[in-house]
Design a protein around this motif. Structure first.
Motif, PDB file in Angstrom:
ATOM      1  N   ILE A 299      64.280  53.099  55.924  1.00 48.28           N
ATOM      2  CA  ILE A 299      63.746  52.598  54.938  1.00 48.28           C
ATOM      3  C   ILE A 299      62.211  53.589  55.331  1.00 48.28           C
ATOM      4  O   ILE A 299      62.222  54.512  55.875  1.00 48.28           O
ATOM      5  CB  ILE A 299      63.166  51.857  56.077  1.00 48.28           C
ATOM      6  CG1 ILE A 299      64.074  50.604  57.115  1.00 48.28           C
ATOM      7  CG2 ILE A 299      61.318  50.920  56.128  1.00 48.28           C
ATOM      8  CD1 ILE A 299      64.323  49.673  58.240  1.00 48.28           C
ATOM      9  N   ILE A 300      61.591  53.278  53.801  1.00 45.80           N
ATOM     10  CA  ILE A 300      60.386  53.690  53.458  1.00 45.80           C
ATOM     11  C   ILE A 300      59.122  52.695  53.778  1.00 45.80           C
ATOM     12  O   ILE A 300      59.107  51.678  53.556  1.00 45.80           O
ATOM     13  CB  ILE A 300      59.738  54.579  52.521  1.00 45.80           C
ATOM     14  CG1 ILE A 300      60.460  53.693  50.647  1.00 45.80           C
ATOM     15  CG2 ILE A 300      61.513  55.772  52.369  1.00 45.80           C
ATOM     16  CD1 ILE A 300      60.122  55.015  49.763  1.00 45.80           C
ATOM     17  N   THR A 301      58.294  53.961  54.473  1.00 48.60           N
ATOM     18  CA  THR A 301      56.817  53.129  54.577  1.00 48.60           C
ATOM     19  C   THR A 301      55.704  53.227  53.658  1.00 48.60           C
ATOM     20  O   THR A 301      54.759  53.577  54.574  1.00 48.60           O
ATOM     21  CB  THR A 301      56.781  52.457  56.583  1.00 48.60           C
ATOM     22  OG1 THR A 301      56.249  53.549  56.600  1.00 48.60           O
ATOM     23  CG2 THR A 301      57.671  51.689  57.190  1.00 48.60           C
ATOM     24  N   PRO A 302      55.300  53.462  52.756  1.00 47.55           N
ATOM     25  CA  PRO A 302      54.404  53.796  51.758  1.00 47.55           C
ATOM     26  C   PRO A 302      53.377  53.445  52.036  1.00 47.55           C
ATOM     27  O   PRO A 302      53.644  51.737  51.207  1.00 47.55           O
ATOM     28  CB  PRO A 302      54.785  54.524  50.596  1.00 47.55           C
ATOM     29  CG  PRO A 302      55.955  53.676  49.986  1.00 47.55           C
ATOM     30  CD  PRO A 302      56.654  52.738  51.173  1.00 47.55           C
ATOM     31  N   HIS A 303      51.902  53.099  51.244  1.00 49.40           N
ATOM     32  CA  HIS A 303      50.846  52.689  51.356  1.00 49.40           C
ATOM     33  C   HIS A 303      50.972  52.958  50.027  1.00 49.40           C
ATOM     34  O   HIS A 303      51.535  53.724  48.961  1.00 49.40           O
ATOM     35  CB  HIS A 303      50.041  52.893  51.917  1.00 49.40           C
ATOM     36  CG  HIS A 303      49.214  54.261  52.294  1.00 49.40           C
ATOM     37  ND1 HIS A 303      48.404  54.971  50.741  1.00 49.40           N
ATOM     38  CD2 HIS A 303      48.496  54.604  52.602  1.00 49.40           C
ATOM     39  CE1 HIS A 303      48.546  55.983  51.164  1.00 49.40           C
ATOM     40  NE2 HIS A 303      48.824  56.049  52.662  1.00 49.40           N
TER      41      HIS A 303
END
Length: 497
Positions: free
Chosen positions: A369-373
């Protein structure tokens, strides 16, 4: 509940008409439902201006005008285009307005603005039914810019029908100018344009009405998250122990950012994780131990940490990134983690280091899982942020298809992209959550939920939803201005039941 593009909504309309529904009857139903909503806030002496464009959005406005006029309210209808440009159904509704002697005006010339602006001074509400969701990239004319300026300067309530005029129905960008509505009554399904980019600020409070068009008549994999859609939290078994609820590893923090690891750990613990171990650099070990929750294990690490070391300790999920900084090279650690079997959540500075080992991500069989803005996502894919904003759905889908990860693209309406092609728009959260550490809490929550044997995509959906719901709980009780990352953590006990 599905989220649709303008093209998808138009296709749903066509299928409904082909199945036997009459277009004029659908317009009448939409107008009736909108009128019911509008009347809830009207006083008996309300005076309304209804702005109608030439298309079917204007037709909806005409139905609303007729019904409100019949109910005794003062109504002035202003058309923004000449009669010969109106759609077939709009012309039918225009004839019905004339039969009732509803005051009708046209804004075509400079002199027409004087009449419009004079009547606005005696008005309590404006209903915007100028443009529907069909606006794309064409610039609006000076006449419409002037209309929008008058509407936005108006002090009374402004209500848009389906989407605020001037807003692109597909990606929610304005075409230089657009209506800022106090509320938008969305017909049948949420439109992507109301949820992306400028959409939320222009739409105000969104109210959804159902006119019985089948959303399953088209192939669509975009959804608006509701609590009933989530598979978390689950009922706990009586015969269980802490390892049944996930042993989570957090790799976080650096000198000057020791708090990042602490609130990330708290996010994981408060989401129900059975055990959280936080690995921090040696130089911040003592301050972290002094401030960390007593339930957490705090250990030190160097760049020799590997997935194999961690797996020996019955771990379920690894989270890396919050507050680790960019001074040291963490790419080697990431490569080790991507070669392992444990699911990995990559957040914050971890995304910066991931950008240097994208080939390892592509080859990895590890669930990620990646969580970038949007700024972090821009750096990750080397595409300017402004270009991504032109079509964030397409960029998100392309990335997930290429790398096989779960993508949490953070924004006011955070989007969760799954490897199977699904996209979920989060329905919770508020601007007060734009505060330092909020993203660290979210990353901890996602990892904490995923560790409880929850599918990674489902964990991302649940983490984002309850993170926003906790923020909303605090904001409703105390306001947005004093909301901090710790406010979110402290509010979880009220929303995670």
């Amino acid at each position: 509940m599905k989220v649709v593009t303008p093209e998808e909504m138009a296709l749903m309309d066509r299928y409904a008409i082909a199945a036997g529904k009459n277009s004029i009857d659908l317009m009448e139903k939409a107008g009736n439902k909108c009128t019911e909503i509008i009347e809830t806030d009207l006083e008996k002496n309300a005076q309304l201006v209804v702005l109608c464009g030439p298309g079917n959005n204007g037709g909806d406005g005409q139905v609303i005008s007729r019904l409100l006029f019949e109910h005794g309210y003062g109504i002035h209808v202003f058309f923004t285009e000449p009669e010969e440009k109106l759609s077939k159904d709009s012309l039918i509704n225009l004839s019905r307005l004339r039969e009732l002697n509803v005051p009708i005006h046209f804004i075509l010339e400079e002199v027409d603005f004087k009449d419009f602006e004079l009547i606005l001074k005696q008005t309590t509400h404006i209903i915007d039914a100028i443009f529907g969701t069909g606006l794309t990239e064409q610039e609006v004319s000076d006449k419409y810019n002037r209309i929008f300026d008058n509407v936005n300067a108006f002090k009374g309530e402004k209500i848009s029908i389906d989407i605020p005029s001037g807003l692109r129905g597909d990606v929610g960008l304005t075409l230089g100018n657009g209506v800022f509505a106090d509320k938008t009554i969305v017909i049948q399904n949420y439109k992507t344009g109301c949820l992306l980019n400028d959409g939320p600020d222009h739409a105000g409070d969104i109210i959804l009405i159902d006119i019985d068009i089948d959303e399953n008549s088209i192939l669509n994999n975009k959804y608006y998250t509701q609590e009933a859609d989530l598979s978390f939290p689950e009922k706990r078994k009586k015969n269980s122990h802490k390892y049944d609820y996930g042993s989570v590893v957090v790799i976080a923090g650096s000198k000057g950012m020791s708090g990042a690891g602490i609130i990330t750990v708290e996010g994981a613990l408060k989401s129900g994780s059975g055990l959280v171990t936080c690995y921090v650099p040696q130089d911040i070990y003592l301050p972290v131990v002094a401030r960390a929750p007593v339930e957490a294990l705090i250990k030190t690490y160097d760049c020799n940490i590997t997935a194999e070391n961690i797996e020996k300790d019955r771990k379920k999920v690894i989270l890396i990134g919050p507050g680790i900084g960019r001074a040291k090279n963490y790419s080697l650690i990431l490569e080790h983690l991507l070669e392992g079997e444990l699911p990995v959540v990559i957040d914050a500075d971890g995304l910066h280091h991931l950008s240097h080992v994208m080939d390892s991500l592509k080859k990895s069989k590890t669930k990620v899982i990646i969580t970038p803005h949007f700024g972090e996502f821009s750096a990750l894919i080397n595409v300017p942020r402004e270009k991504i904003l032109q079509d964030p759905i397409a960029y998100g889908q392309k990335f997930v298809a290429e790398y096989g990860v779960v993508l949490v693209l953070k924004g006011y309406r955070t989007m969760i992209f799954g490897p199977n092609g699904e996209i979920w728009f989060n329905s919770t959260g508020n601007p007060g959550m734009a505060t330092g550490g909020s993203g660290d809490v979210l990353a901890g929550m996602i990892a904490g939920i995923a560790g409880q044997n929850i599918d990674l995509f489902e964990a991302a959906k649940a983490g984002v939803f309850y993170h926003g719901k906790a923020g909303d709980y605090y904001a409703n009780a105390f306001g947005q201005s004093t909301l901090t990352a710790r406010s979110i953590i402290e509010s979880l006990k009220y929303v995670l039941k």
